[in-house]
Design a protein around this motif. Structure first.
Motif, mmCIF file in Angstrom:
data_model
loop_
_atom_site.group_PDB
_atom_site.id
_atom_site.type_symbol
_atom_site.label_atom_id
_atom_site.label_comp_id
_atom_site.label_asym_id
_atom_site.label_seq_id
_atom_site.Cartn_x
_atom_site.Cartn_y
_atom_site.Cartn_z
ATOM 1 N N CYS A 13 4.662 -23.044 -2.556
ATOM 2 C CA CYS A 13 6.082 -22.934 -2.910
ATOM 3 C C CYS A 13 6.820 -21.970 -1.980
ATOM 4 C CB CYS A 13 6.223 -22.498 -4.358
ATOM 5 S SG CYS A 13 5.899 -20.746 -4.608
ATOM 6 N N GLU A 14 6.100 -21.348 -1.045
ATOM 7 C CA GLU A 14 6.639 -20.356 -0.101
ATOM 8 C C GLU A 14 7.050 -19.065 -0.801
ATOM 9 O OE1 GLU A 14 9.295 -21.808 2.926
ATOM 10 O OE2 GLU A 14 8.203 -23.683 3.119
ATOM 11 N N GLY A 15 6.623 -18.921 -2.066
ATOM 12 C CA GLY A 15 6.959 -17.705 -2.809
ATOM 13 C C GLY A 15 6.368 -16.452 -2.188
ATOM 14 N N CYS A 16 5.218 -16.596 -1.538
ATOM 15 C CA CYS A 16 4.600 -15.408 -0.921
ATOM 16 C C CYS A 16 5.436 -14.938 0.272
ATOM 17 C CB CYS A 16 3.164 -15.721 -0.516
ATOM 18 S SG CYS A 16 2.091 -15.953 -1.949
ATOM 19 N N ILE A 21 10.269 -11.215 2.359
ATOM 20 C CA ILE A 21 11.712 -11.056 2.611
ATOM 21 C C ILE A 21 12.318 -10.121 1.563
ATOM 22 C CG2 ILE A 21 13.935 -12.288 2.702
ATOM 23 C CD1 ILE A 21 12.276 -14.746 3.640
ATOM 24 N N ASN A 22 11.807 -10.172 0.336
ATOM 25 C CA ASN A 22 12.330 -9.330 -0.746
ATOM 26 C C ASN A 22 11.974 -7.853 -0.597
ATOM 27 O OD1 ASN A 22 13.605 -11.378 -2.067
ATOM 28 N ND2 ASN A 22 11.932 -11.812 -3.480
ATOM 29 N N PHE A 23 11.103 -7.501 0.373
ATOM 30 C CA PHE A 23 10.705 -6.101 0.511
ATOM 31 C C PHE A 23 11.898 -5.197 0.827
ATOM 32 C CE2 PHE A 23 6.054 -6.987 1.907
ATOM 33 C CZ PHE A 23 5.738 -7.294 0.606
ATOM 34 N N LEU A 132 -5.069 -11.782 1.030
ATOM 35 C CA LEU A 132 -4.204 -11.053 0.089
ATOM 36 C C LEU A 132 -4.069 -11.927 -1.151
ATOM 37 C CD1 LEU A 132 -1.391 -9.858 2.499
ATOM 38 C CD2 LEU A 132 -2.851 -8.365 1.136
ATOM 39 N N PRO A 133 -4.794 -11.606 -2.242
ATOM 40 C CA PRO A 133 -4.808 -12.513 -3.388
ATOM 41 C C PRO A 133 -3.535 -12.459 -4.216
ATOM 42 C CG PRO A 133 -6.097 -10.548 -3.868
ATOM 43 C CD PRO A 133 -5.592 -10.394 -2.452
ATOM 44 N N GLY A 134 -3.470 -13.406 -5.181
ATOM 45 C CA GLY A 134 -2.386 -13.382 -6.176
ATOM 46 C C GLY A 134 -1.373 -14.487 -6.000
ATOM 47 N N CYS A 135 -0.682 -14.797 -7.078
ATOM 48 C CA CYS A 135 0.378 -15.813 -7.065
ATOM 49 C C CYS A 135 1.607 -15.222 -7.747
ATOM 50 C CB CYS A 135 -0.088 -17.072 -7.783
ATOM 51 S SG CYS A 135 1.177 -18.365 -7.872
ATOM 52 N N PRO A 136 2.527 -14.637 -6.964
ATOM 53 C CA PRO A 136 2.443 -14.504 -5.504
ATOM 54 C C PRO A 136 1.571 -13.311 -5.117
ATOM 55 C CG PRO A 136 4.446 -13.482 -6.289
ATOM 56 C CD PRO A 136 3.759 -14.040 -7.508
ATOM 57 N N MET A 137 1.342 -13.160 -3.802
ATOM 58 C CA MET A 137 0.578 -12.000 -3.342
ATOM 59 C C MET A 137 1.319 -10.710 -3.726
ATOM 60 S SD MET A 137 1.920 -10.549 -0.285
ATOM 61 C CE MET A 137 3.496 -10.854 0.494
ATOM 62 N N ARG A 139 2.937 -7.107 -3.398
ATOM 63 C CA ARG A 139 3.672 -6.443 -2.306
ATOM 64 C C ARG A 139 2.995 -5.148 -1.858
ATOM 65 N NH1 ARG A 139 9.488 -5.543 -3.670
ATOM 66 N NH2 ARG A 139 9.739 -3.710 -2.418
ATOM 67 N N ASP A 140 2.434 -4.369 -2.808
ATOM 68 C CA ASP A 140 1.774 -3.114 -2.415
ATOM 69 C C ASP A 140 0.544 -3.401 -1.555
ATOM 70 O OD1 ASP A 140 3.660 -1.700 -3.744
ATOM 71 O OD2 ASP A 140 2.488 -1.487 -5.582
ATOM 72 N N GLU A 141 -0.182 -4.455 -1.923
ATOM 73 C CA GLU A 141 -1.369 -4.802 -1.122
ATOM 74 C C GLU A 141 -0.956 -5.288 0.265
ATOM 75 O OE1 GLU A 141 -4.882 -5.827 -4.332
ATOM 76 O OE2 GLU A 141 -3.631 -7.474 -3.648
ATOM 77 N N PHE A 142 0.165 -6.012 0.335
ATOM 78 C CA PHE A 142 0.645 -6.457 1.654
ATOM 79 C C PHE A 142 0.964 -5.245 2.531
ATOM 80 C CE2 PHE A 142 4.014 -7.236 4.668
ATOM 81 C CZ PHE A 142 3.602 -8.385 5.318
#
Ligand code: SF4
Ligand code: SF4
Ligand code: SF4
Length: 245
Positions: A13-16, A21-23, A132-137, A139-142
């Motif tokens: 879904c391109e949510g990751c 971009i939301n950072f 980088l796991p998760g749905c979505p990934m 942000r802190d891990e990124f």
């Protein structure tokens, strides 16, 4: 010279990518340290001289197989980002039906114009250096991973189950309410966010490294369950594991 980054979308879904971009503030700080040369969701330029590639989405067509191989050839470091790229994710639900049937259900008379192959994670086609796991990934891990890569360090992910974080928060276990939960076998790092909100864990962060010997196996034993048993109840994110056995 700043390191050059590329972000690439496959099936998802391109949510990751949207998370990146939301950072906002953190993204501006990151841009002081790196050059982003390819990021379709955020810019028009398409530089091919990236050194670090972030991949969003699962591999679900032959053309995506060729494309991910090309990106792997160019990138010194390749990072799979989010459940679709790391696990195959929700896309793998189609793997439980013949591909021709999926095409017919989705595209009806136009099915002949499309192709599809069983969905798979990035690591089933090329080596992924980091995930980088998760749905979505997360942000802190990124950001932790980006900092570690810039400092030449190896980033680490938690390798204990969600149950540990869930118990620390003080939640009532959903098994005690007669429901199922993938927390005993799923990699922590989300602070049990779904259980905190009255739901259960659906396994979006993937399995811990050895789910059969983890510290929460007593939860499974207490409720007469096995790792295979609960995984068969939850195909949403981990379906690739089940059909690729
Ligand atoms: S992991 Fe979730 S948020 Fe990320 S692309 Fe897949 S479906 Fe979207
Ligand atoms: S099984 Fe689920 S609800 Fe129970 S402790 Fe583990 S994460 Fe929490
Ligand atoms: S509780 Fe489970 S499903 Fe929810 S974010 Fe954490 S790992 Fe994903």
């Amino acid at each position: 010279m700043k390191p050059k980054l590329g972000f690439f979308d496959f099936t998802g879904c391109e949510g990751c990518q949207l998370e990146v971009i939301n950072f906002e503030t953190e993204l501006v700080e990151l841009l002081e340290q790196v050059d982003i040369v390819n990021f379709r969701e955020a810019m028009q330029e398409k530089g091919e001289d990236y050194e670090i590639a972030f991949i969003d989405g699962a591999i679900t067509t032959e053309s995506e197989v060729s494309r991910i191989k090309k990106i792997r050839k160019q990138a010194k470091i390749l990072v799979a980002m989010g459940a679709c790229a790391c696990l195959g994710g929700v896309n793998c639900l189609k793997n439980f039906r013949p591909m021709e049937e999926n095409l017919r259900i989705v595209y009806a008379d136009c099915a002949g114009y499309y192709n599809t192959i069983p969905a798979r994670p990035v690591s089933a086609v090329v080596d992924a250096d980091y995930e980088l796991p998760g749905c979505p990934m997360n942000r802190d891990e990124f950001l932790k991973l980006a900092k570690a890569l810039l400092l030449g360090k190896k980033p680490q992910l938690p390798n204990h189950p969600v149950c540990v974080e869930c118990k620390m928060v003080g939640n009532v276990c959903v098994f005690d309410k007669g429901e199922f939960c993938l927390g005993p076998v799923t990699r922590a790092g989300c602070n049990a966010i779904c259980i905190n909100s009255g739901r259960r864990c659906w396994g979006c962060r993937g399995l811990i490294d050895d789910p059969n010997v983890n510290s929460e196996k007593e939860i499974l034993q207490k409720h007469g369950l096995t790792v295979a048993g609960i995984l068969s109840q939850f195909r949403i994110f981990d379906g690739y594991l089940e059909v690729s056995k």
